[in-house]
Design a protein around this motif. Structure first.
Motif, PDB file in Angstrom:
ATOM      1  N   ARG A  28       0.712  -1.144  -0.132  1.00  9.11           N
ATOM      2  CA  ARG A  28       0.116   0.057   0.003  1.00  9.11           C
ATOM      3  C   ARG A  28       0.954   1.187  -0.141  1.00  9.11           C
ATOM      4  O   ARG A  28       0.549   2.316  -0.757  1.00  9.11           O
ATOM      5  CB  ARG A  28      -1.111  -0.118   1.362  1.00  9.11           C
ATOM      6  CG  ARG A  28      -1.755  -1.166   1.492  1.00  9.11           C
ATOM      7  CD  ARG A  28      -2.785  -1.379   0.264  1.00  9.11           C
ATOM      8  NE  ARG A  28      -3.825  -0.078   0.225  1.00  9.11           N
ATOM      9  CZ  ARG A  28      -4.808  -0.334  -0.905  1.00  9.11           C
ATOM     10  NH1 ARG A  28      -5.118  -1.152  -1.458  1.00  9.11           N
ATOM     11  NH2 ARG A  28      -5.748   0.715  -0.820  1.00  9.11           N
ATOM     12  N   HIS A  29       1.986   1.239   0.828  1.00  7.38           N
ATOM     13  CA  HIS A  29       2.748   2.383   0.883  1.00  7.38           C
ATOM     14  C   HIS A  29       3.484   2.433  -0.630  1.00  7.38           C
ATOM     15  O   HIS A  29       3.622   3.701  -0.954  1.00  7.38           O
ATOM     16  CB  HIS A  29       3.914   2.238   1.898  1.00  7.38           C
ATOM     17  CG  HIS A  29       3.356   2.079   3.194  1.00  7.38           C
ATOM     18  ND1 HIS A  29       2.506   3.082   3.909  1.00  7.38           N
ATOM     19  CD2 HIS A  29       3.847   1.152   4.358  1.00  7.38           C
ATOM     20  CE1 HIS A  29       1.926   2.722   5.023  1.00  7.38           C
ATOM     21  NE2 HIS A  29       2.920   1.576   5.244  1.00  7.38           N
ATOM     22  N   LEU A  30       3.861   1.667  -1.241  1.00  9.05           N
ATOM     23  CA  LEU A  30       4.334   1.799  -2.523  1.00  9.05           C
ATOM     24  C   LEU A  30       3.384   2.271  -3.627  1.00  9.05           C
ATOM     25  O   LEU A  30       3.762   3.277  -4.247  1.00  9.05           O
ATOM     26  CB  LEU A  30       5.151   0.594  -3.033  1.00  9.05           C
ATOM     27  CG  LEU A  30       6.453   0.121  -2.381  1.00  9.05           C
ATOM     28  CD1 LEU A  30       6.551  -1.330  -2.615  1.00  9.05           C
ATOM     29  CD2 LEU A  30       7.291   1.233  -2.594  1.00  9.05           C
ATOM     30  N   GLU A  31       2.188   1.833  -3.244  1.00 10.65           N
ATOM     31  CA  GLU A  31       1.240   2.403  -4.029  1.00 10.65           C
ATOM     32  C   GLU A  31       0.735   3.774  -4.054  1.00 10.65           C
ATOM     33  O   GLU A  31       0.554   4.447  -4.910  1.00 10.65           O
ATOM     34  CB  GLU A  31      -0.225   1.662  -3.941  1.00 10.65           C
ATOM     35  CG  GLU A  31      -1.377   1.535  -4.756  1.00 10.65           C
ATOM     36  CD  GLU A  31      -2.511   1.336  -4.283  1.00 10.65           C
ATOM     37  OE1 GLU A  31      -2.864   0.676  -3.357  1.00 10.65           O
ATOM     38  OE2 GLU A  31      -3.605   2.123  -4.918  1.00 10.65           O
ATOM     39  N   ARG A  32       0.869   4.170  -2.686  1.00 14.00           N
ATOM     40  CA  ARG A  32       0.536   5.877  -2.499  1.00 14.00           C
ATOM     41  C   ARG A  32       1.865   6.494  -3.051  1.00 14.00           C
ATOM     42  O   ARG A  32       1.686   7.523  -3.538  1.00 14.00           O
ATOM     43  CB  ARG A  32       0.682   6.068  -0.833  1.00 14.00           C
ATOM     44  CG  ARG A  32      -0.302   5.330  -0.140  1.00 14.00           C
ATOM     45  CD  ARG A  32      -1.756   5.725  -0.598  1.00 14.00           C
ATOM     46  NE  ARG A  32      -1.896   7.153  -0.603  1.00 14.00           N
ATOM     47  CZ  ARG A  32      -3.036   7.927  -0.762  1.00 14.00           C
ATOM     48  NH1 ARG A  32      -3.778   7.404  -1.786  1.00 14.00           N
ATOM     49  NH2 ARG A  32      -3.063   9.274  -0.857  1.00 14.00           N
ATOM     50  N   ILE A  33       2.986   5.862  -3.005  1.00 15.43           N
ATOM     51  CA  ILE A  33       4.075   6.615  -3.699  1.00 15.43           C
ATOM     52  C   ILE A  33       4.010   6.876  -5.206  1.00 15.43           C
ATOM     53  O   ILE A  33       4.112   8.182  -5.716  1.00 15.43           O
ATOM     54  CB  ILE A  33       5.515   5.878  -3.538  1.00 15.43           C
ATOM     55  CG1 ILE A  33       5.868   5.912  -1.962  1.00 15.43           C
ATOM     56  CG2 ILE A  33       6.599   6.476  -4.201  1.00 15.43           C
ATOM     57  CD1 ILE A  33       7.200   5.321  -1.418  1.00 15.43           C
ATOM     58  N   ALA A  34       3.525   5.953  -5.739  1.00 16.66           N
ATOM     59  CA  ALA A  34       2.940   5.958  -7.168  1.00 16.66           C
ATOM     60  C   ALA A  34       1.978   7.008  -7.578  1.00 16.66           C
ATOM     61  O   ALA A  34       2.000   7.542  -8.424  1.00 16.66           O
ATOM     62  CB  ALA A  34       2.601   4.649  -7.766  1.00 16.66           C
TER      63      ALA A  34
END
Lengths: 222, 222
Positions: B188-194
């Motif tokens: 989820r954190h990586l998705e938010r970064i994207a």
């Protein structure tokens, strides 16, 4: 004394308040759909999203026009740049409510895991933070702005508690895993909403007081 | 011909690039700490956070001063308001990297669940989106900006895949639940970064082309 562009600032303020209302309603509807297991409420959230997004664009354009035409100074300049930041935050709060509504639609396909108590409590806290952050903006109330930021901890604690409880559920009964993970993600979405309200609180504090509380930077700079 | 405040715009551009580098490095370190199980790398991310936060404040203050003193018009005005939005996005990318580093520190206390393959791939994609969004900003490259936004789908798909795989792990072996949930949250954190990189892409497109691709609004308005 009324100044030349007080009317335009009032329009921006009005649109931001409308946007905040829509965002708050979206949070309430999304969590109510989850709690009361009502598909229609989740779908209502998806409909509100477009109105929120249109207001985001409108407010941004109004602010840019005002900056270009009026070349405002000092407090008015800060008001306009704050409004541009706040509209981004509200737009993302709307997005998070949509994420919750989507999780709710998934969860409605499966039997109820357990009656929800802490998630609605967390939603209440987050929604009130959004409401108060906008009230603080409208009234340039630095004290209320700080108070909003301080409440972020309560939401984080409740989120940790929800996570721990759901982990226990999953470990005791693996058939709950899918639903528990969805509820954990709902908790994260609510936590993000509280973060966005905190960001608004920080912007408002800067607007009201002319100094930043972001990242506790006053402290770090000393 | 050099204009009076070209130098100041250059300073802002340089600081944003520095901030973007720090944010990218944080993503790389956080995921490397998770993949290679190295505590030190996660702690390095926590150290970088302060530098990112300071740059956020600095850029914001520079932009406000420039708006107040120079009263820029048209393209310069858009450049400055974009810079203010982009700095907020970068700051949040840094926050998400910190969240990943914190998860990594938790996961290092437990045995390895499985060698990580998809999460580092997702991190690569997200990091490149951040890099290209800033390149697009520096070169006012609308085409690259759109390209960044389009890549968001790949990240979302990979995230769904990671979620599904980890759900299977948990269901087959409840002792993996705690770690699998942590890895889901990393996803989820990586998705938010994207998502933040996509927001930057949208801002850059507006800067370069003078029209918005946010919320596919051009389409909706017709």
């Amino acid at each position: 004394m009324a100044r030349p562009f007080d009317e335009e600032l009032k329009t921006i303020r009005g649109k931001l308040m409308k946007m905040a209302c829509l965002a708050e309603e979206s949070i309430v509807l999304a969590v109510k759909s989850l709690k009361d297991r009502k598909e229609k409420l989740a779908k209502d959230v998806l409909k509100k999203e477009e109105a929120i997004n249109l207001l985001d664009i409108e407010i941004d354009e109004l602010c840019l026009k005002l900056l270009a035409r009026r070349q405002p100074m000092a407090i008015d300049l800060r008001f306009i740049t704050s409004a541009m930041k706040i509209t981004s935050e509200l737009e993302r709060i709307g997005d998070q409510a949509v994420n919750i509504a989507e999780r709710s639609l998934e969860l409605l396909k499966l039997p109820l895991l357990k009656p929800l108590i802490d998630i609605p409590r967390m939603a209440d806290l987050a929604q009130n933070m959004v409401k108060d952050s906008i009230n603080a903006f409208v009234n340039r109330d630095g004290k209320l702005a700080i108070n909003v930021c301080e409440r972020d901890d309560q939401v984080d604690k409740l989120n940790d508690q929800i996570l721990r409880e759901l982990l226990t559920y999953m470990m005791q009964d693996p058939t709950t895993i899918r639903r528990a993970v969805d509820l954990i993600l709902v908790g994260r979405h609510l936590e993000r909403i509280a973060d966005h309200a905190t960001n608004i609180g920080e912007d408002v504090y800067y607007l009201a007081k002319g100094k930043t509380i972001k990242h506790h930077i006053e402290k770090n700079r000393k």
